[in-house]
Design a protein around this motif. Structure first.
Motif, PDB file in Angstrom:
ATOM      1  N   GLU A 233       0.870  -1.174   0.000  1.00  0.00           N
ATOM      2  CA  GLU A 233       0.000   0.000   0.000  1.00  0.00           C
ATOM      3  C   GLU A 233       0.903   1.218   0.000  1.00  0.00           C
ATOM      4  O   GLU A 233       1.930   1.225   0.673  1.00  0.00           O
ATOM      5  N   LYS A 234       0.461   2.234  -0.708  1.00  0.00           N
ATOM      6  CA  LYS A 234       1.319   3.399  -0.862  1.00  0.00           C
ATOM      7  C   LYS A 234       1.766   4.012   0.463  1.00  0.00           C
ATOM      8  O   LYS A 234       2.947   4.263   0.671  1.00  0.00           O
ATOM      9  N   SER A 235       0.806   4.236   1.383  1.00  0.00           N
ATOM     10  CA  SER A 235       1.153   4.991   2.591  1.00  0.00           C
ATOM     11  C   SER A 235       2.201   4.264   3.430  1.00  0.00           C
ATOM     12  O   SER A 235       3.097   4.895   3.989  1.00  0.00           O
TER      13      SER A 235
ATOM     14  N   VAL B  97       5.574   4.605   1.615  1.00  0.00           N
ATOM     15  CA  VAL B  97       6.097   5.964   1.761  1.00  0.00           C
ATOM     16  C   VAL B  97       6.736   6.103   3.143  1.00  0.00           C
ATOM     17  O   VAL B  97       7.829   6.663   3.303  1.00  0.00           O
TER      18      VAL B  97
ATOM     19  N   GLN C 246       0.007  -1.927  -8.236  1.00  0.00           N
ATOM     20  CA  GLN C 246       0.389  -0.530  -8.481  1.00  0.00           C
ATOM     21  C   GLN C 246       1.405  -0.049  -7.451  1.00  0.00           C
ATOM     22  O   GLN C 246       2.410   0.572  -7.788  1.00  0.00           O
ATOM     23  N   ALA C 247       1.116  -0.375  -6.194  1.00  0.00           N
ATOM     24  CA  ALA C 247       2.008   0.057  -5.114  1.00  0.00           C
ATOM     25  C   ALA C 247       3.387  -0.582  -5.280  1.00  0.00           C
ATOM     26  O   ALA C 247       4.413   0.061  -5.074  1.00  0.00           O
TER      27      ALA C 247
ATOM     28  N   ASP D 252       5.462   0.908  -8.093  1.00  0.00           N
ATOM     29  CA  ASP D 252       5.812   2.308  -7.919  1.00  0.00           C
ATOM     30  C   ASP D 252       6.453   2.528  -6.547  1.00  0.00           C
ATOM     31  O   ASP D 252       6.013   3.358  -5.773  1.00  0.00           O
TER      32      ASP D 252
ATOM     33  N   PRO E 161       8.586   3.921  -3.652  1.00  0.00           N
ATOM     34  CA  PRO E 161       9.153   5.267  -3.487  1.00  0.00           C
ATOM     35  C   PRO E 161      10.682   5.265  -3.473  1.00  0.00           C
ATOM     36  O   PRO E 161      11.305   4.231  -3.203  1.00  0.00           O
TER      37      PRO E 161
END
Lengths: 119, 585
Positions: free
Chosen positions: B211-213, B216, B260-261, B264, B266
């Motif tokens: 998950e993106k968060s 990150v 997607q996460a 991509d 970070p």
């Protein structure tokens, strides 16, 4: 001369860790720094970090038995000279024989500008 | 990116796990520890999180003394910095009971129960183990299941920060004062820093979910830790689902979002050696569940589904929130439970109903600005409490209040401003300012992860007491804070959780702590639930079944509210506004 200050329980001597800034603590911290720099025997004892000092000194122990209102308390050569507040700059000057300017704001170790006319 | 193979792991002596709360640090640490122990290694697994759930995973009562897990060579312990602080306080105060007057004892206790002491005690415990010769001889590996990232960072950056502090502290004016004989510890602290930054000794596992968060967050941690000299870092991504798991709408979207996460990653973590762990089809509670996960045994899946009729919708919750007029609304819970999304959602909902709203965050790792963007209008303002900026602001305040200073005075104050307590104080003041804004508008605050939040509230409490005798300049915002937080008409605390074991236990502990501070939660919101959705795949059916226990458990709390899992993460004002409309029942 031996100067001892017995203080209430505090987190740090400037009081910055408290909820607000107390200019009085900043003043006291500076005075002690100035005196130490000039070779005076000065000590600050914080109830929170050095309770043993309060126990070892029978005068102090007796003084606080009826409450902590007597703190901060200043002792000179083992005798109480002030209760419930720190010595003022004037009192400090009188006690140490130093010029009051030594404790005043804007003094300190500011580099003095020496002007020399000689080459 | 390769599968994380517990069996093949050959880790350094010390392993630290870090990551946003709820990403599976404890499960990963426990699995690793158990696997190594199964190979006959002597392992110590330690949690340094003030709100650890290690005892839930192993179903054992824990404290700071290592306990053997029956039938293994694994020992586990729970370092509770708050407990350590209490013990430290007792060591300091105990000998003077009956010697000094009670009022003096109380006054000492007050001073020693602050954030400073907790910080010092935690640090001390942590370095003691890291430098212990006995531990070195006894254990092949020591695994630290550390606290949520904000706290971890502080804990890990402390050695070097304090190291510097000790060297440069020339005036003796500092928050380290309470730790008697600190200089004796200097060697120990130095050694701890060396061990931490030695790639042959220490590995740091950054744990995230796809998950993106959370990624990150891992990247942010990696960047900061690299800056303090930690070199050996690996990324572990937990809960990755195979694309063959299902083709229905939700499952497909679930997998897509993960992909997607993963595609991509970070900047801060993209170069790291990266491992993935599969999705766990059951809650990893108890040793047998851990063993099944490690050996990839299939798990029987139930089709149970919880009846949510006792739950409110978010829309109903907003009705009740607006009934008392402008108030402070705090969404609280462990990191990763969707506090930010919920806070943003409530803020938008209140604004849509014509109220003026201010949205802010005290979470050092939060992304309110990322979720909503800049201020929307005069009646909808957004900002964040950034600890670094707050320290700078506090610093400016200090020097302004202090007036004209000479060089010595300035030096002295600089020393104290460098102390680790300053961040707590600075952030706390900013928090108080935010709360004070709730006069003519709703102030929605997305608070920090639990450990940090507790410290904040703790600070509130001791500040409150201290104010009664302080002679300094007390900001109005600080003076009125605690009474405001305790008034159920002025403050609405919303406990935020997920329908999973850790977040629910966590939320319960948080609630207990709040109640000790005489703050009653207004509502409980269960976020990201699949239960209200029509799911068919094995993956999501298993998820729905696993939610039943936790939804049932949460339903006994005030105003249980459910928010379903979102196909698209609501980012931005219009997406949040749309979500509100969908959640109307």
């Amino acid at each position: 001369m031996k100067l001892e200050v017995f203080e209430p329980a505090m987190c740090c001597p400037t009081g910055l860790c408290g909820p607000s800034i107390d200019p009085e603590l900043t003043r006291v911290a500076t005075i002690h720094y100035v005196l130490q720099q000039r070779g005076f025997d000065v000590s600050r004892y914080n109830l929170a970090s050095e309770p043993n000092r309060f126990v070892q000194n029978t005068i102090v122990q007796a003084e606080i038995m009826n409450g902590l209102d007597v703190l901060p308390m200043t002792l000179v050569n083992g005798k109480v000279v002030k209760r419930g507040a720190y010595l003022t700059n004037e009192e400090m000057a009188e006690l140490t024989g130093l010029p009051i300017a030594a404790f005043a704001k804007q003094d300190g170790e500011k580099p003095k500008v020496r002007i020399s006319l000689k080459k | 990116m390769k599968p994380f193979d517990f069996q093949a792991m050959d880790p350094t002596r010390y392993v630290f796990l870090t990551g946003k709360g709820g990403v599976g640090k404890t499960s990963t640490a426990s699995n690793l520890a158990l696997t190594l122990a199964n190979r006959g290694k002597h392992i110590l697994l330690v949690s340094t999180d003030p709100a650890s759930n290690l005892q839930d995973v192993f179903e054992m009562e824990l404290d700071e003394t290592p306990r053997l897990v029956t039938g293994t060579t694994l020992e586990i312990a729970n370092f509770d910095p708050e407990q350590a602080a209490k013990q430290y306080m007792e060591r300091m105060v105990g000998p003077y009971r009956g010697v000094l007057p009670d009022v003096a004892i109380q006054s000492m206790e007050e001073q020693l129960s602050g954030a400073c002491t907790v910080e010092i005690a935690a640090f001390d415990q942590f370095t003691e183990l890291l430098t212990s010769k006995v531990a070195r001889e006894r254990y092949d590996h020591v695994i630290f299941d550390t606290a949520p990232t904000g706290h971890t960072l502080r804990l890990l950056t402390l050695p070097s920060a304090w190291d510097e502090f000790l060297e440069t502290n020339t005036t003796g004016a500092s928050c380290l004062g309470p730790l008697a004989g600190l200089t004796d510890k200097q060697v120990q602290y130095k050694q701890a820093v060396e061990t931490l930054t030695d790639a042959n000794e220490t590995t740091l596992l950054l744990v995230a979910r796809p998950e993106k968060s959370t990624l990150v967050e891992a990247a942010r941690a990696a960047t900061e830790l690299r800056a303090i000299g930690i070199e050996r870092m690996q990324l572990v991504i937990n809960g990755v689902v195979e694309s063959s798991e299902g083709t229905d709408r939700y499952t497909k979207r679930f997998i897509e979002r993960q992909q997607q996460a993963l595609d991509d990653l970070p900047d801060g973590v993209v170069d790291l050696e990266t491992f993935t762990l599969p999705y766990a089809y059951e809650n990893l509670v108890g040793i047998s569940a851990l063993q099944r996960f490690v050996s990839r045994e299939p798990v029987a899946i139930s089709d149970a589904r919880y009846d949510t009729s006792r739950y409110e919708s978010v829309d109903q919750l907003v009705d009740e929130l607006e009934a008392d007029g402008p108030s402070v609304i705090m969404t609280m819970g462990k990191g990763g439970v969707g506090k930010t999304t919920l806070a943003s959602l409530l803020a938008v909902a209140l604004h849509e109903r014509g109220h003026a709203v201010h949205l802010t965050t005290t979470d050092p790792a939060a992304h309110v600005a990322l979720t909503i963007g800049a201020d929307v209008s005069e009646t909808f303002t957004v900002d964040a409490i950034d600890p670094k900026a707050e320290i700078e602001k506090y610093r400016t305040d200090v020097f302004r209040e202090a007036g004209d200073l000479n060089e010595e005075q300035r030096m002295m104050i600089e020393e104290d401003l460098r102390s680790p307590c300053t961040e707590e104080i600075a952030v706390f003041r900013a928090f108080a300012d935010q709360v004070a804004k709730a006069k003519d508008r709703f102030v929605v605050i997305d608070t920090a992860p639990t450990g940090h939040t507790l410290l904040l509230l703790d600070a509130t409490e001791s500040y409150h007491r201290e104010l009664e005798r302080s002679t300094g300049v007390v900001p109005e915002a600080v003076r009125t804070l605690l009474p405001k937080l305790r008034d159920p008409k002025q403050t609405h605390v919303i406990i935020t959780t997920l329908p999973e074991a850790t977040p629910v236990y966590e939320a319960e502990r948080l609630t207990a702590d709040l109640q000790r501070a005489e703050i009653q939660p207004f509502a409980w919101v269960v976020n990201q639930s699949f239960t209200p959705l029509d799911v068919t795949s094995k993956l999501l059916v298993a998820k729905v079944a696993s939610e039943t226990t936790w939804l049932e458990r949460v339903s006994n709390n005030p105003r249980p509210t459910i928010l379903s899992w979102q196909e698209q993460l609501p980012v931005g004002y219009s997406a949040l506004s749309q979500l509100i409309k969908e959640e109307v029942r």
